[in-house]
Design a protein around this motif. Structure first.
Motif, PDB file in Angstrom:
ATOM      1  N   SER A  11      50.022  49.247  35.380  1.00 41.42           N
ATOM      2  CA  SER A  11      49.556  48.659  34.129  1.00 41.42           C
ATOM      3  C   SER A  11      50.187  47.290  33.945  1.00 41.42           C
ATOM      4  CB  SER A  11      49.921  49.568  32.957  1.00 41.42           C
ATOM      5  OG  SER A  11      49.437  49.041  31.742  1.00 41.42           O
ATOM      6  N   VAL A  12      49.368  46.321  33.561  1.00 40.47           N
ATOM      7  CA  VAL A  12      49.837  44.948  33.396  1.00 40.47           C
ATOM      8  C   VAL A  12      49.078  44.298  32.247  1.00 40.47           C
ATOM      9  CG1 VAL A  12      48.178  44.038  35.064  1.00 40.47           C
ATOM     10  CG2 VAL A  12      50.309  42.789  34.628  1.00 40.47           C
ATOM     11  N   GLN A  13      49.723  43.362  31.566  1.00 40.79           N
ATOM     12  CA  GLN A  13      49.062  42.624  30.500  1.00 40.79           C
ATOM     13  C   GLN A  13      48.139  41.555  31.064  1.00 40.79           C
ATOM     14  OE1 GLN A  13      52.493  41.402  27.957  1.00 40.79           O
ATOM     15  NE2 GLN A  13      51.416  42.551  26.358  1.00 40.79           N
ATOM     16  N   ALA A  14      47.102  41.236  30.309  1.00 40.41           N
ATOM     17  CA  ALA A  14      46.189  40.174  30.711  1.00 40.41           C
ATOM     18  C   ALA A  14      46.960  38.893  30.985  1.00 40.41           C
ATOM     19  CB  ALA A  14      45.140  39.945  29.636  1.00 40.41           C
ATOM     20  N   GLY A  15      46.583  38.227  32.070  1.00 37.41           N
ATOM     21  CA  GLY A  15      47.279  37.032  32.503  1.00 37.41           C
ATOM     22  C   GLY A  15      48.377  37.293  33.502  1.00 37.41           C
ATOM     23  N   GLY A  16      48.739  38.551  33.691  1.00 33.89           N
ATOM     24  CA  GLY A  16      49.793  38.913  34.615  1.00 33.89           C
ATOM     25  C   GLY A  16      49.307  39.041  36.039  1.00 33.89           C
ATOM     26  N   SER A  17      50.202  39.531  36.904  1.00 35.38           N
ATOM     27  CA  SER A  17      49.925  39.616  38.337  1.00 35.38           C
ATOM     28  C   SER A  17      50.353  40.957  38.898  1.00 35.38           C
ATOM     29  CB  SER A  17      50.667  38.505  39.095  1.00 35.38           C
ATOM     30  OG  SER A  17      50.293  37.222  38.643  1.00 35.38           O
ATOM     31  N   LEU A  18      49.682  41.365  39.973  1.00 39.33           N
ATOM     32  CA  LEU A  18      50.035  42.553  40.735  1.00 39.33           C
ATOM     33  C   LEU A  18      49.771  42.285  42.205  1.00 39.33           C
ATOM     34  CD1 LEU A  18      48.579  45.586  38.723  1.00 39.33           C
ATOM     35  CD2 LEU A  18      50.993  45.084  39.117  1.00 39.33           C
ATOM     36  N   ARG A  19      50.520  42.962  43.062  1.00 38.50           N
ATOM     37  CA  ARG A  19      50.273  42.939  44.502  1.00 38.50           C
ATOM     38  C   ARG A  19      49.938  44.340  44.965  1.00 38.50           C
ATOM     39  NH1 ARG A  19      53.873  40.438  49.445  1.00 38.50           N
ATOM     40  NH2 ARG A  19      52.343  38.738  49.189  1.00 38.50           N
ATOM     41  N   LEU A  20      48.747  44.502  45.518  1.00 41.83           N
ATOM     42  CA  LEU A  20      48.337  45.755  46.120  1.00 41.83           C
ATOM     43  C   LEU A  20      48.555  45.691  47.625  1.00 41.83           C
ATOM     44  CD1 LEU A  20      44.970  46.486  44.270  1.00 41.83           C
ATOM     45  CD2 LEU A  20      47.319  46.978  43.546  1.00 41.83           C
ATOM     46  N   SER A  21      48.929  46.824  48.212  1.00 44.94           N
ATOM     47  CA  SER A  21      49.157  46.903  49.644  1.00 44.94           C
ATOM     48  C   SER A  21      48.270  47.970  50.256  1.00 44.94           C
ATOM     49  CB  SER A  21      50.616  47.243  49.954  1.00 44.94           C
ATOM     50  OG  SER A  21      51.490  46.258  49.463  1.00 44.94           O
ATOM     51  N   CYS A  22      47.787  47.708  51.454  1.00 48.79           N
ATOM     52  CA  CYS A  22      47.036  48.681  52.234  1.00 48.79           C
ATOM     53  C   CYS A  22      47.708  48.795  53.590  1.00 48.79           C
ATOM     54  CB  CYS A  22      45.573  48.261  52.392  1.00 48.79           C
ATOM     55  SG  CYS A  22      44.584  49.386  53.409  1.00 48.79           S
ATOM     56  N   TYR A 112      31.580  50.248  55.884  1.00 46.73           N
ATOM     57  CA  TYR A 112      32.931  50.676  56.231  1.00 46.73           C
ATOM     58  C   TYR A 112      32.968  52.146  56.594  1.00 46.73           C
ATOM     59  CZ  TYR A 112      34.412  46.147  54.519  1.00 46.73           C
ATOM     60  OH  TYR A 112      34.576  44.792  54.340  1.00 46.73           O
ATOM     61  N   THR A 113      33.874  52.507  57.474  1.00 44.73           N
ATOM     62  CA  THR A 113      33.951  53.860  58.000  1.00 44.73           C
ATOM     63  C   THR A 113      35.219  54.609  57.598  1.00 44.73           C
ATOM     64  OG1 THR A 113      34.898  53.032  60.084  1.00 44.73           O
ATOM     65  CG2 THR A 113      32.508  53.287  59.976  1.00 44.73           C
ATOM     66  N   SER A 114      36.253  53.921  57.141  1.00 47.74           N
ATOM     67  CA  SER A 114      37.509  54.547  56.750  1.00 47.74           C
ATOM     68  C   SER A 114      37.933  54.033  55.384  1.00 47.74           C
ATOM     69  CB  SER A 114      38.610  54.260  57.778  1.00 47.74           C
ATOM     70  OG  SER A 114      38.268  54.763  59.052  1.00 47.74           O
ATOM     71  N   TRP A 115      38.464  54.940  54.554  1.00 47.96           N
ATOM     72  CA  TRP A 115      38.824  54.607  53.178  1.00 47.96           C
ATOM     73  C   TRP A 115      40.169  55.189  52.806  1.00 47.96           C
ATOM     74  CZ3 TRP A 115      35.811  51.654  49.843  1.00 47.96           C
ATOM     75  CH2 TRP A 115      34.536  51.332  50.316  1.00 47.96           C
ATOM     76  N   GLY A 116      40.902  54.463  51.961  1.00 51.65           N
ATOM     77  CA  GLY A 116      42.113  54.994  51.364  1.00 51.65           C
ATOM     78  C   GLY A 116      41.790  55.807  50.131  1.00 51.65           C
ATOM     79  N   GLN A 117      42.832  56.332  49.492  1.00 52.71           N
ATOM     80  CA  GLN A 117      42.639  57.225  48.348  1.00 52.71           C
ATOM     81  C   GLN A 117      42.493  56.485  47.026  1.00 52.71           C
ATOM     82  OE1 GLN A 117      45.652  56.363  49.341  1.00 52.71           O
ATOM     83  NE2 GLN A 117      46.612  55.898  47.360  1.00 52.71           N
ATOM     84  N   GLY A 118      42.829  55.207  46.986  1.00 51.97           N
ATOM     85  CA  GLY A 118      42.704  54.403  45.785  1.00 51.97           C
ATOM     86  C   GLY A 118      43.999  54.270  45.016  1.00 51.97           C
ATOM     87  N   THR A 119      44.138  53.157  44.299  1.00 52.08           N
ATOM     88  CA  THR A 119      45.269  52.932  43.415  1.00 52.08           C
ATOM     89  C   THR A 119      44.749  52.294  42.130  1.00 52.08           C
ATOM     90  OG1 THR A 119      47.491  51.933  43.246  1.00 52.08           O
ATOM     91  CG2 THR A 119      45.818  50.666  44.428  1.00 52.08           C
ATOM     92  N   GLN A 120      45.188  52.818  40.986  1.00 54.03           N
ATOM     93  CA  GLN A 120      44.646  52.406  39.696  1.00 54.03           C
ATOM     94  C   GLN A 120      45.308  51.132  39.200  1.00 54.03           C
ATOM     95  OE1 GLN A 120      42.112  53.789  37.831  1.00 54.03           O
ATOM     96  NE2 GLN A 120      42.367  52.046  36.411  1.00 54.03           N
ATOM     97  N   VAL A 121      44.487  50.196  38.728  1.00 50.05           N
ATOM     98  CA  VAL A 121      44.955  48.976  38.079  1.00 50.05           C
ATOM     99  C   VAL A 121      44.402  48.957  36.660  1.00 50.05           C
ATOM    100  CG1 VAL A 121      44.855  46.458  38.043  1.00 50.05           C
ATOM    101  CG2 VAL A 121      45.157  47.667  40.212  1.00 50.05           C
ATOM    102  N   THR A 122      45.280  48.833  35.672  1.00 49.25           N
ATOM    103  CA  THR A 122      44.883  48.798  34.276  1.00 49.25           C
ATOM    104  C   THR A 122      45.430  47.533  33.629  1.00 49.25           C
ATOM    105  OG1 THR A 122      44.898  51.219  34.140  1.00 49.25           O
ATOM    106  CG2 THR A 122      44.949  49.991  32.069  1.00 49.25           C
ATOM    107  N   VAL A 123      44.539  46.719  33.082  1.00 45.11           N
ATOM    108  CA  VAL A 123      44.907  45.467  32.439  1.00 45.11           C
ATOM    109  C   VAL A 123      44.701  45.627  30.940  1.00 45.11           C
ATOM    110  CG1 VAL A 123      44.561  42.986  32.333  1.00 45.11           C
ATOM    111  CG2 VAL A 123      44.195  44.210  34.488  1.00 45.11           C
TER     112      VAL A 123
END
Length: 125
Positions: A11-22, A112-123
């Motif tokens: 969870s992040v406030q509008a205007g903020g930043s996040l880094r997702l990794s795969c 695409y043939t392979s998928w991860g399980q997902g990660t939630q981003v909430t702004v």
């Protein structure tokens, strides 16, 4: 089959930043293209970014261009999605996906043939 695992959501406030990794299996050397998608309830998955592994050329949707950056970690089996200037409409479940063959554009999820399980981003406001 390729194993993928996403992380970094939160969870992040509008205007903020996040880094997702795969992170993909160290044995997955046959992967040519990796993409990031997002999905909200009631809507189809939306492609947001993709990268050609090794070559490192990238593609973005118009809605995130200039705010998100996809990159491959040097010497690691990891791809990042750096999200800046986040907006409320960026709230979604984010997935990484992999396929054989280079991508020359943002391909839809059916390519695409392979998928991860997902990660939630909430702004939030």
């Amino acid at each position: 089959q390729v194993r993928l695992l996403e992380s970094g959501g939160g969870s992040v406030q509008a205007g903020g930043s996040l880094r997702l990794s795969c992170v993909r299996s160290a044995l997955a050397r046959s992967i040519d293209c990796l993409g990031w998608f997002r999905q909200v309830p009631g809507k189809e998955r939306e492609g947001v970014a993709s990268i050609n592994i090794g070559v490192r050329d990238t593609y973005y949707s118009e809605s995130v261009k200039g705010r998100f950056t996809i990159s491959q970690a040097n010497g690691k089996n990891t791809v990042y999605l750096d999200m800046n200037s986040l907006k409320l409409e960026d709230t979604a479940m984010y997935y990484c996906a992999a396929r054989r063959g280079f991508c020359g554009m943002l391909y839809p999820d059916s390519y695409y043939t392979s998928w991860g399980q997902g990660t939630q981003v909430t702004v939030s406001s």
